[in-house]
Design a protein around this motif. Structure first.
Motif, mmCIF file in Angstrom:
data_model
loop_
_atom_site.group_PDB
_atom_site.id
_atom_site.type_symbol
_atom_site.label_atom_id
_atom_site.label_comp_id
_atom_site.label_asym_id
_atom_site.label_seq_id
_atom_site.Cartn_x
_atom_site.Cartn_y
_atom_site.Cartn_z
ATOM 1 N N THR A 172 67.714 26.265 102.498
ATOM 2 C CA THR A 172 66.447 26.809 102.009
ATOM 3 C C THR A 172 65.583 27.227 103.192
ATOM 4 O OG1 THR A 172 66.531 25.351 100.079
ATOM 5 C CG2 THR A 172 64.391 26.323 100.611
ATOM 6 N N LEU A 173 64.915 28.356 103.038
ATOM 7 C CA LEU A 173 64.006 28.846 104.068
ATOM 8 C C LEU A 173 62.574 28.685 103.569
ATOM 9 C CD1 LEU A 173 65.914 32.117 105.025
ATOM 10 C CD2 LEU A 173 66.083 29.874 106.121
ATOM 11 N N LYS A 174 61.799 27.890 104.247
ATOM 12 C CA LYS A 174 60.422 27.610 103.859
ATOM 13 C C LYS A 174 59.487 28.633 104.492
ATOM 14 C CE LYS A 174 61.348 23.579 101.811
ATOM 15 N NZ LYS A 174 61.013 23.261 100.407
ATOM 16 N N ASP A 175 58.817 29.431 103.643
ATOM 17 C CA ASP A 175 57.931 30.475 104.159
ATOM 18 C C ASP A 175 56.466 30.045 104.039
ATOM 19 O OD1 ASP A 175 57.312 30.790 101.472
ATOM 20 O OD2 ASP A 175 58.516 32.612 101.234
ATOM 21 N N ARG A 176 55.546 31.014 104.166
ATOM 22 C CA ARG A 176 54.121 30.694 104.178
ATOM 23 C C ARG A 176 53.506 30.574 102.777
ATOM 24 N NH1 ARG A 176 51.547 31.775 108.972
ATOM 25 N NH2 ARG A 176 49.818 30.659 107.980
#
Length: 212
Positions: A172-176
């Protein structure tokens, strides 16, 4: 619909995204200089009904470089430069538009046109650059070792990597954006262009550089 790809690439050295294609017949240790531009254009660049490929991100990148020939997006046509792209599928853009408008749009062209109309070229450029890690070739093996790492993107913001191995592997890529689901790497669409300095991994949602 045919794109103006060759002319734009020749004029401004564009490419962002990836297409469904087999990796080059190169060993895992090889460091080739095939750019993501070559991979990007290998499918003929047409909107279609395949929600799992990368037509919309292709057209978005073309729109940016057409309007802004000096855009940093152009680095991905230079295979001598290392770069990693997390490339949203067409379905990812469909979900983004649905989040923004509350409407489900099936046509890839209509999705693209709607996003351009709502966001404008500058915002699209910012979003695209938020999907690029410049100067690094992050193959899937390196990504899997980056649990908890904060990757600095070409946009300037950071994306955090979150690895889960149980009950099944997920990246998973955690963005803003704290209020919506985070993108996941599509395990069937990793290491595109492997063996070269520029690689891409498909993701199921669009990374957001701001909290929407």
């Amino acid at each position: 619909m045919k794109r103006r790809v060759p002319a734009l690439l020749a004029a401004s050295a564009l490419a962002l995204g990836a297409v469904q294609a087999t990796a080059p017949a190169a060993s895992a240790k090889a460091v080739g200089e095939e750019s993501l531009a070559g991979l990007l254009t290998s499918d003929g660049n047409t909107f279609d009904k395949n929600r799992n490929d990368f037509d919309i991100v292709t057209e978005a990148a073309l729109a940016v470089v057409g309007a802004k020939p000096g855009s940093p997006v152009g680095v991905l046509a230079d295979g001598t430069k290392r770069a990693t792209v997390f490339a949203p599928t067409d379905q990812a853009f469909r979900l983004l538009l649905e989040d923004l408008t509350g409407k489900t749009v099936r046509s890839e062209k209509k999705i693209f046109d709607s996003l351009v109309e709502r966001a404008g070229v500058d915002t699209i450029e910012t979003v695209l650059l938020y999907h690029v890690v410049a100067g690094k070739t992050l193959t899937s093996g390196k990504v899997l070792k980056a649990d908890g790492a904060r990757l600095t993107t070409a946009q300037g913001g950071k994306v955090r990597v979150d690895i889960r191995k149980k009950p099944s592997l997920s990246i998973t890529l955690k963005d803003r954006d704290k209020n919506d689901r985070d993108p996941k790497v599509i395990l069937k669409a990793i290491d595109l262009n492997k063996g070269n300095k520029q690689v891409a991994h498909g993701i199921d949602r669009v990374l957001r550089p701001i909290d929407l």
